[in-house]
Write a protein that holds these residues in place. Structure first.
Motif, mmCIF file in Angstrom:
data_model
loop_
_atom_site.group_PDB
_atom_site.id
_atom_site.type_symbol
_atom_site.label_atom_id
_atom_site.label_comp_id
_atom_site.label_asym_id
_atom_site.label_seq_id
_atom_site.Cartn_x
_atom_site.Cartn_y
_atom_site.Cartn_z
ATOM 1 N N GLY A 186 8.192 2.151 5.561
ATOM 2 C CA GLY A 186 8.939 3.285 5.517
ATOM 3 C C GLY A 186 8.731 4.048 4.704
ATOM 4 N N ASN A 187 8.921 5.599 5.574
ATOM 5 C CA ASN A 187 8.602 7.116 5.926
ATOM 6 C C ASN A 187 9.298 8.190 4.429
ATOM 7 N N LEU A 188 9.676 8.748 3.633
ATOM 8 C CA LEU A 188 9.847 9.604 2.974
ATOM 9 C C LEU A 188 9.118 10.762 3.824
ATOM 10 N N ASP A 189 9.365 11.879 3.820
ATOM 11 C CA ASP A 189 9.244 13.417 4.547
ATOM 12 C C ASP A 189 8.244 13.797 3.146
ATOM 13 N N LYS A 231 0.906 -1.580 -0.215
ATOM 14 C CA LYS A 231 -0.071 -0.348 -0.189
ATOM 15 C C LYS A 231 1.088 1.042 -0.130
ATOM 16 N N LEU A 232 0.550 2.426 -0.873
ATOM 17 C CA LEU A 232 0.928 3.656 -0.974
ATOM 18 C C LEU A 232 0.070 4.308 -0.132
ATOM 19 N N ALA A 233 0.871 5.221 0.719
ATOM 20 C CA ALA A 233 -0.600 6.336 1.255
ATOM 21 C C ALA A 233 0.206 7.233 1.542
ATOM 22 N N ILE A 234 -0.330 8.924 1.852
ATOM 23 C CA ILE A 234 0.145 9.898 2.340
ATOM 24 C C ILE A 234 -0.254 10.050 3.653
ATOM 25 N N SER A 245 5.336 12.867 15.447
ATOM 26 C CA SER A 245 6.850 12.493 15.611
ATOM 27 C C SER A 245 7.464 13.174 14.959
ATOM 28 N N ARG A 246 7.190 12.823 13.149
ATOM 29 C CA ARG A 246 8.580 13.286 12.346
ATOM 30 C C ARG A 246 7.641 15.138 11.643
ATOM 31 N N LYS A 247 7.006 15.221 12.948
ATOM 32 C CA LYS A 247 6.615 17.104 12.802
ATOM 33 C C LYS A 247 6.338 17.222 10.399
ATOM 34 N N SER A 248 5.988 16.063 10.041
ATOM 35 C CA SER A 248 5.568 16.211 8.473
ATOM 36 C C SER A 248 4.580 15.347 8.164
ATOM 37 N N PHE A 249 5.042 15.798 6.959
ATOM 38 C CA PHE A 249 3.126 14.963 5.938
ATOM 39 C C PHE A 249 4.934 14.117 5.603
ATOM 40 N N GLU A 250 4.002 12.705 5.200
ATOM 41 C CA GLU A 250 4.782 11.388 4.625
ATOM 42 C C GLU A 250 4.742 10.884 3.074
ATOM 43 N N LEU A 251 5.099 10.387 3.025
ATOM 44 C CA LEU A 251 4.658 9.357 1.758
ATOM 45 C C LEU A 251 5.277 8.101 2.034
ATOM 46 N N THR A 252 3.948 7.267 2.225
ATOM 47 C CA THR A 252 4.680 6.327 3.460
ATOM 48 C C THR A 252 4.259 4.559 2.098
ATOM 49 N N LEU A 253 5.082 3.848 2.698
ATOM 50 C CA LEU A 253 4.838 2.097 1.505
ATOM 51 C C LEU A 253 4.866 1.345 3.205
ATOM 52 N N ILE A 254 3.659 0.466 2.814
ATOM 53 C CA ILE A 254 3.414 -0.452 4.101
ATOM 54 C C ILE A 254 3.368 -1.516 3.287
ATOM 55 N N SER A 278 14.094 14.589 1.066
ATOM 56 C CA SER A 278 14.909 14.128 0.895
ATOM 57 C C SER A 278 16.186 13.714 2.236
ATOM 58 N N THR A 279 14.430 13.865 2.675
ATOM 59 C CA THR A 279 15.023 13.285 4.089
ATOM 60 C C THR A 279 13.874 11.706 4.752
ATOM 61 N N SER A 280 14.308 10.893 5.612
ATOM 62 C CA SER A 280 13.519 9.341 5.164
ATOM 63 C C SER A 280 13.985 9.417 7.189
ATOM 64 N N ASP A 281 12.691 8.471 7.259
ATOM 65 C CA ASP A 281 12.934 7.296 8.355
ATOM 66 C C ASP A 281 14.028 6.339 7.714
ATOM 67 N N ASN A 282 15.124 4.826 8.533
ATOM 68 C CA ASN A 282 15.647 4.128 7.506
ATOM 69 C C ASN A 282 14.942 3.301 6.708
ATOM 70 N N ASN A 283 13.801 2.046 6.588
ATOM 71 C CA ASN A 283 12.947 2.489 6.457
ATOM 72 C C ASN A 283 12.802 2.608 5.344
ATOM 73 N N GLY A 284 12.627 3.805 4.614
ATOM 74 C CA GLY A 284 12.087 4.517 3.808
ATOM 75 C C GLY A 284 13.237 4.831 2.966
ATOM 76 N N LYS A 285 14.085 4.494 3.273
ATOM 77 C CA LYS A 285 15.438 5.114 3.234
ATOM 78 C C LYS A 285 15.745 4.061 2.026
ATOM 79 N N ASN A 286 15.869 2.616 2.611
ATOM 80 C CA ASN A 286 16.000 2.443 2.120
ATOM 81 C C ASN A 286 15.351 1.802 0.143
#
Lengths: 423, 308
Positions: free
Chosen positions: A346-349, A319-322, A327-336, A366-374
């Motif tokens: 994984g989340n991309l800011d 699934k892909l979501a926004i 916690s990150r104080k940002s909108f995220e593009l989320t891949l689950i 260009s910032t993300s959590d670890n999973n998002g980065k991978n």
């Protein structure tokens, strides 16, 4: 002299006895008891005349939300009552019990043996020995061909019986109500607004079917509460609402699902958010990509991303979501996705900018959590997807009163669009 | 002349008075209309006929299971009994109450002394402020109201006794003592120990040590009197002896902590009260409470058969 007085006394006494022999002229053709009995018979016949039963718009008190119960009265004195609400665990449930028309302040409809659907509202057991305090005896106020107006005997609430058309099953009747409820209040619906003589009023907590009504900018302590019931055509407040000199009670959802319009005064409309970009930017819910409502161009990239997840991680339920991450104080593009019952995310800011009415743009920070980065580094199609999203969009919806589904169309390329559904 | 006119007037009034009384009503065997007015097409016809035969005609009693607000206490939020539970309750009440007296005393006893109306209510009557519930009421020896009937479980005899039949015997004992007063000496036994507003705060143990078979028995004298009778009638020997044992020990509070010695031998007091009630029932009503109790226990073993 005394003799004269006694004679007069006797004459007067005689008149008094005579005065009882006259009779008053009857205004009515029958006695009050006969008329009441006839009224009860007529009312009973009206109740039994609805072959597919009645939709009862039930309010336990004038401060509580309305519930629809479906009722059919048969000629043996048995009533079948059906409900589908949180009190029946949202499952279609019916029960039969006895009913009668009794004499008590005029004809009174009583459900005089226990019916688990109807008497739930009167049962003192829950909560706290008081219960929901609803009536099970109703004074018959008025009978029309397709509607009977009742009044709860103890609480005085107005309860309507609307004749159910022949061509609809009871299950489908409830399905229609659920569909209407979903359109108006489903998927974390926004609060509604109404302009009454140039003053804006907010109507929040619609899902509870008891609006909290507050003048724009006013202190929350002066809010009023307006219980209502969802109908097949919209909503009906328990009693007429008089706000800022205007009256309204029944509101109908217009065909384009943009507003609920008052039957009593067409100038009065309950509206959803007037700016989708502003609404989305302030919304903290999760918005899923709708894979059935996505442009072919974007779908190709999306499918490559999903296939890559499957190939690389043996993933399932991709699934892909926004969403907004507090916690990150940002909108995220989320891949689950799921891998053997384990959930990976994984989340991309994303930076979100509102450009104007219904105008919004995303930009990958260009910032993300670890999973998002991978994921961003290793999954095919993910970078392309992020690039396609990192741009400006025009927003639109087909249900403006509750924009639970919003279409995002690229401003620079009309062939690139996607749809997000609010969870 | 004056005297003559007064005499004429007097005679006229007397005459008119007699005229108004001419149509004297004749009393029938029942205060209710027992003529056949039931609707054969009614969903409740079979049960209504059964009630008519087994209560109205047999016991001059209107067994009401269809709730009307006006027939109940309007201060409470109540719901009706279900049709199914009403049928079970009607059979059980007849079997375990009316027919018991019919067997032990005589067939006419309850017809003459029983309530004229039994009213079933589905829910308890809650008193949310005090945290108590009403299980039954007896109004002026005429009407007994039984609450909580929707929770009837015929397979659970203890529950039947605790919530329904103890209540029925309790309410019926009220009717009996409203007709023939209980012994005046009874009023003296626990004088000063009754607590009409805070009885529910006493534990069963605390009440027993004070000489009450239940906390409610400690609320008022007349409740004490009928609680003795009702509890003795429905409690098994084991349960009854448990109360006596509890009454002979130091009371404990709701947390199991021992209470100060109240200086009362609760066991002796309870037995003294039972003795008074036993003699009163025998002397005033010719009822042998021991035989009555034995008949109840005998019948309780056959409940399953009755409800088939």
């Amino acid at each position: 002299m005394k003799k004269t007085i006694y004679i007069i006394l006797l004459i007067v006494l005689g008149f008094q006895f005579n005065s009882c022999t006259y009779q008053e002229v009857d205004i009515f053709s029958a006695s009050s008891a006969d008329r009441l009995n006839q009224a009860k018979k007529d009312d009973m016949q009206s109740l039994q005349s609805a072959e597919n039963g009645w939709a009862m718009e039930y309010f336990a008190t004038d401060k509580s939300a309305g519930y629809t119960l479906l009722v059919k009265f048969d000629k043996s004195g048995q009533a079948i009552v059906a409900g589908k609400n949180e009190l029946t665990n949202n499952a279609y449930t019916s029960d039969s019990s006895l009913y009668d028309m009794i004499s008590d302040n005029g004809p009174v409809l009583t459900f005089n043996t226990y019916n688990k659907i109807l008497h739930t509202f009167s049962n003192p057991i829950n909560p706290n020995g008081y219960g929901l305090q609803g009536d099970y005896e109703f004074v018959v106020m008025k009978i029309n061909a397709d509607q009977i107006i009742l009044q709860g005997k103890k609480r005085g609430t107005t309860i309507l019986l609307n004749k159910i058309p022949q061509n609809i099953t009871w299950q489908n009747y409830f399905a229609e109500l659920e569909a209407m409820n979903a359109v108006l209040f489903g998927n974390n619906a926004p609060k509604l607004s109404m302009y009454i003589v140039d003053t804006k009023y907010w109507f929040s907590e619609g899902l509870s079917h008891n609006f909290t009504v507050l003048k724009d900018g006013a202190d929350v302590n002066i809010a009023i509460y307006a219980p209502f019931i969802v109908t097949r055509t919209g909503i009906r407040f328990h009693s007429a609402q008089e706000i800022n000199g205007k009256c309204f009670q029944t509101l109908t959802l217009v065909d384009d699902k943009s507003s609920l319009i008052s039957v009593e005064n067409a100038d009065l409309k309950l509206l959803g958010p007037d700016d989708l970009a502003d609404y989305f930017s302030k919304n903290i819910n999760v918005w899923d990509f709708d894979t059935t409502k996505i442009s072919p161009k974007l779908k190709i990239t999306y499918d490559i991303l999903v296939q890559s997840c499957i190939t690389k991680y043996n993933a399932d339920e991709v699934k892909l979501a926004i969403k907004y991450s507090s916690s990150r104080k940002s909108f995220e593009l989320t891949l689950i996705f799921m891998v053997k019952k384990s959930k990976y995310e994984g989340n991309l800011d994303l930076n979100l900018t509102v450009g104007g009415k219904d105008d919004l743009s995303f930009l990958y920070k260009s910032t993300s959590d670890n999973n998002g980065k991978n994921f961003y580094a290793n999954l095919f199609g993910y970078k392309e997807m992020v690039n396609l999203i990192s741009t400006g969009f025009n927003l639109s919806t087909t249900t403006a009163i509750n924009p639970k589904s919003i279409k995002f169309k690229q401003k620079t390329d009309a062939d690139t669009w996607f749809t997000l559904n609010c969870q | 002349m004056k005297k003559k006119v007064i005499k004429i007037l007097f005679v006229s009034f007397i005459f008119l008075s007699f005229v108004s009384c001419q149509k004297a009503e004749e009393f029938g065997p029942s205060i209710f209309d027992t003529s056949d007015t039931l609707d054969v097409n009614s969903a409740s016809y079979t049960f209504d006929v059964w009630l008519k035969d087994n209560y109205l005609k047999s016991y001059n009693l209107d067994f009401r299971y269809k709730l009307q607000d006006v027939g109940s206490d309007m201060d409470y939020n109540l719901v009706p009994v279900s049709f199914a539970k009403a049928q079970q309750m009607a059979k059980l009440v007849k079997y375990l109450w009316f027919d018991v007296y019919g067997t032990i005393v005589n067939a006419e006893f309850l017809k003459e002394n029983g309530p004229r109306i039994i009213h079933l209510i589905g829910s308890p009557a809650y008193n949310p402020i005090s945290g108590t519930i009403l299980l039954g009421t007896a109004e002026g020896g005429i009407k007994v109201t039984l609450y909580r009937c929707n929770e009837l479980d015929p397979t659970n005899v203890d529950m039947l006794n605790e919530y329904y039949f103890k209540t029925m015997h309790h309410e019926f004992a009220h009717i009996l003592h409203q007709k023939r007063n209980y012994p005046v000496e009874f009023k003296e036994i626990s004088k000063g120990l009754y607590n009409p507003v805070g009885w529910q705060n006493r534990t069963a143990s605390e009440a027993a040590t004070l000489g009450f078979v239940s906390p409610y028995g400690g609320s008022q004298i007349q409740e004490d009197f009928v609680e003795i009778i009702a509890n003795y009638l429905v409690k098994s020997d084991t349960d009854w002896n448990s109360i006596l044992l509890m009454a002979s020990r130091r009371g404990v509070d709701g947390y199991g902590k021992e209470l100060p010695d109240d200086g009362v031998d609760g066991r002796v007091i309870i037995l003294q009260k039972l003795d008074m009630a036993t003699k009163w029932l025998k002397n005033s009503w010719n009822i042998d409470i021991v035989k009555l109790r034995a008949e109840i226990f005998k019948r309780e073993a056959n409940i399953g058969e009755i409800l088939k």
